[in-house]
Enzyme design. Structure first.
Site, PDB file in Angstrom:
ATOM      1  N   ARG A  62       0.803  -1.144  -0.082  1.00 26.11           N
ATOM      2  CA  ARG A  62      -0.023  -0.117   0.069  1.00 26.11           C
ATOM      3  C   ARG A  62       0.807   1.125  -0.020  1.00 26.11           C
ATOM      4  O   ARG A  62       0.611   2.201  -0.553  1.00 26.11           O
ATOM      5  CB  ARG A  62      -0.994   0.010   1.232  1.00 26.11           C
ATOM      6  CG  ARG A  62      -2.053   1.012   1.263  1.00 26.11           C
ATOM      7  CD  ARG A  62      -3.003   0.501   2.070  1.00 26.11           C
ATOM      8  NE  ARG A  62      -4.169   1.762   2.209  1.00 26.11           N
ATOM      9  CZ  ARG A  62      -4.265   2.583   3.290  1.00 26.11           C
ATOM     10  NH1 ARG A  62      -3.351   2.451   4.197  1.00 26.11           N
ATOM     11  NH2 ARG A  62      -5.117   3.723   3.267  1.00 26.11           N
ATOM     12  N   HIS A  66       0.366   4.365  -2.553  1.00 28.55           N
ATOM     13  CA  HIS A  66      -0.102   5.438  -2.296  1.00 28.55           C
ATOM     14  C   HIS A  66       1.025   6.544  -2.535  1.00 28.55           C
ATOM     15  O   HIS A  66       0.779   7.782  -2.681  1.00 28.55           O
ATOM     16  CB  HIS A  66      -0.128   5.575  -0.778  1.00 28.55           C
ATOM     17  CG  HIS A  66      -1.610   5.199  -0.307  1.00 28.55           C
ATOM     18  ND1 HIS A  66      -2.563   5.749   0.645  1.00 28.55           N
ATOM     19  CD2 HIS A  66      -2.374   3.878  -0.746  1.00 28.55           C
ATOM     20  CE1 HIS A  66      -3.739   5.178   0.410  1.00 28.55           C
ATOM     21  NE2 HIS A  66      -3.316   4.116  -0.414  1.00 28.55           N
ATOM     22  N   SER A  76       7.768  10.208  -2.077  1.00 31.56           N
ATOM     23  CA  SER A  76       7.136  11.744  -1.551  1.00 31.56           C
ATOM     24  C   SER A  76       6.111  11.031  -0.181  1.00 31.56           C
ATOM     25  O   SER A  76       6.165  12.159   0.733  1.00 31.56           O
ATOM     26  CB  SER A  76       6.191  12.455  -2.310  1.00 31.56           C
ATOM     27  OG  SER A  76       5.365  11.882  -2.975  1.00 31.56           O
ATOM     28  N   ASN A  94      -4.548   8.760   4.305  1.00 33.34           N
ATOM     29  CA  ASN A  94      -2.938   8.064   4.855  1.00 33.34           C
ATOM     30  C   ASN A  94      -3.274   8.352   6.326  1.00 33.34           C
ATOM     31  O   ASN A  94      -2.639   7.408   6.999  1.00 33.34           O
ATOM     32  CB  ASN A  94      -1.891   8.952   4.424  1.00 33.34           C
ATOM     33  CG  ASN A  94      -1.748   8.802   2.639  1.00 33.34           C
ATOM     34  OD1 ASN A  94      -2.188   7.700   2.066  1.00 33.34           O
ATOM     35  ND2 ASN A  94      -1.035   9.587   2.124  1.00 33.34           N
ATOM     36  N   HIS A 193      -6.374  -6.245  -2.624  1.00 28.15           N
ATOM     37  CA  HIS A 193      -7.162  -6.083  -1.388  1.00 28.15           C
ATOM     38  C   HIS A 193      -7.326  -7.768  -0.827  1.00 28.15           C
ATOM     39  O   HIS A 193      -7.939  -7.920   0.301  1.00 28.15           O
ATOM     40  CB  HIS A 193      -8.682  -5.660  -1.418  1.00 28.15           C
ATOM     41  CG  HIS A 193      -8.557  -4.184  -1.382  1.00 28.15           C
ATOM     42  ND1 HIS A 193      -9.326  -3.203  -1.517  1.00 28.15           N
ATOM     43  CD2 HIS A 193      -7.338  -3.150  -1.130  1.00 28.15           C
ATOM     44  CE1 HIS A 193      -9.248  -1.943  -1.439  1.00 28.15           C
ATOM     45  NE2 HIS A 193      -7.971  -2.113  -1.401  1.00 28.15           N
TER      46      HIS A 193
END
Length: 318
Positions: A62, A66, A76, A94, A193
Site C-alpha cells: 500500500r 500511495h 514523497s 493516509n 485487497h
C-alpha cells in the site's frame, strides 16, 4: 521548408535518443555494479518483517501504491512535514492507516551502510512491494529501477488523487484512468485487497446500510464494528484467506462479501463483472494481470537522471 522540417524531425529523434521518456530510463540492472546487494538486502528485510507480522506485506504494498498515485513514484509519501511544505502522511487516505515506515527506514539504513547515497527510497518502496506480495504466496515481477527521490510532497494531491473506499464504479474507473490505467488494470490492482485489513470507519456504512451484501457476512462483520464507536477496529478485507495473496478476494465479491463499498462495486451488475468472474475462477490470469499492472504503476512519472535526489534518510530531504 522541406529541409527545415527534416532537420526538426532529426532533432526530435536525437533528443529522444538522448533523453528518452522517464520510464524508459529505468532498468532492472540499475544497481548491478553500484550496489550489487541492494535487491537481496531489501528482500531479506521484507521477508523478516512479513514473518514477524503478516499484515506488514499489505502495508508495504500500500505504501508503494500511495506513493505512486501522488505525483509519481518518488517516495514523497515518506517525507515528514517541514517548514516549507506539509507532507502526505496526514492526508485523509493516509492518516492513521499508512504503516510500514519503520521497515523502509531499516532497509535504508542497511543500504546506506553498504553503498552510501546510491539506492533511492522510491526504488526501495517498489522492490519492497514486489517482495511483500511474493512473500505472501503471490506473483513476482521484474522491478524496473533507477527512480530518484522527490524534494517535496503534496498534501493536496494526496487528498485529491487517491481513490476512496466510498467510490462508485464510475469514479473508480475515472480515478485510475487519470493515471493512465485501463479499467482492466484497475480491477487487477484492486485484487491487492486479498491481503490487508480495513478500519471499521471505512466500511461501517456498507455493513449497516447496503443491501448488496451477504447477510451472514454482515452479521460476522458487525460483531467487530459496532454502529457507533470502534472506528479503529480492524477487519480483514478478504476474510477467507487474509494473509495469503490469492484470488479469494474476487470469489468473495461474486458472493456479495466485499468489505468496502468500492470493492463490491467491481461486481455489481456493471462492466467489470465479467473480469471479476474470470479472476475468481482463474488465479493464474489474475496473477499475470496484477504483475503487469504493478510494473505499469511503478513507471508512473519517476524522477530520473538529475531530477530529484537520493535521500540518505527517507523521512527528510538531504
Amino acid at each position: 521548408m522541406a529541409f527545415y522540417s527534416h532537420s526538426c524531425m532529426f532533432c526530435f529523434f536525437a533528443i529522444l535518443l538522448i533523453f528518452g521518456d522517464a520510464s524508459a530510463q529505468l532498468s532492472p540492472t540499475f544497481y548491478a555494479t553500484t550496489c550489487p546487494r541492494a535487491l537481496s538486502t531489501i528482500k531479506t528485510a521484507v521477508i523478516n518483517a512479513v514473518v514477524k507480522e503478516h499484515r506488514m506485506g499489505a502495508s508495504l504494498l500500500r505504501l508503494h501504491f500511495h506513493d505512486c498515485f501522488v505525483n509519481g513514484c518518488d517516495a514523497s509519501v515518506l517525507l515528514d512535514d517541514t517548514s516549507s511544505f506539509t507532507g502526505e502522511k496526514t492526508a485523509g487516505p493516509n492518516v492513521d492507516s499508512l504503516r510500514g515506515f519503520e521497515v523502509i527506514d531499516t532497509i535504508k539504513t542497511s543500504l546506506e551502510s553498504a553503498c552510501p547515497g546510491v539506492v533511492s527510497c522510491a526504488d526501495i518502496l517498489a522492490v519492497a512491494a514486489r517482495d511483500s506480495v511474493a512473500a505472501l504466496a503471490g506473483p513476482s515481477w521484474t522491478v524496473q529501477l533507477g527512480r530518484r527521490d522527490s524534494t517535496t510532497a503534496s498534501l493536496s494531491a494526496a487528498n485529491s488523487d487517491l481513490p476512496s473506499p466510498a467510490m462508485d464504479l464510475k469514479d473508480l474507473i475515472s480515478s485510475f484512468s487519470k493515471k493512465g490505467f485501463s479499467t482492466k488494470d484497475m480491477v487487477a490492482l484492486s485484487g491487492s485487497h486479498t491481503i490487508g485489513q480495513a478500519r471499521c470507519l471505512m466500511f461501517r456504512g456498507r455493513i449497516y446500510n447496503e443491501t448488496t451484501i451477504d447477510s451472514e457476512f454482515t452479521k460476522s462483520t458487525q460483531s467487530n464494528c459496532p454502529i457507533t464507536g470502534g472506528d479503529s477496529n480492524l477487519s480483514p478485507i478478504d476474510a477467507t484467506s487474509p494473509v495469503i495473496f490469492d484470488n479469494a478476494y474476487f470469489k468473495n465479491l461474486v458472493n456479495s462479501k466485499g468489505l468496502l463499498h468500492s470493492d463490491q462495486q467491481l461486481f455489481s451488475g456493471g462492466p467489470t463483472d465479467a473480469q471479476v468472474t474470470t479472476y475468481s475462477s482463474g488465479i493464474s490470469t489474475f496473477f499475470t494481470d496484477f504483475a503487469n499492472a504493478m510494473v505499469k504503476m511503478g513507471n508512473l512519472s519517476p524522477l530520473t537522471k538529475t531530477n530529484g535526489e537520493i535521500r540518505t534518510n527517507c523521512k527528510k530531504i538531504n
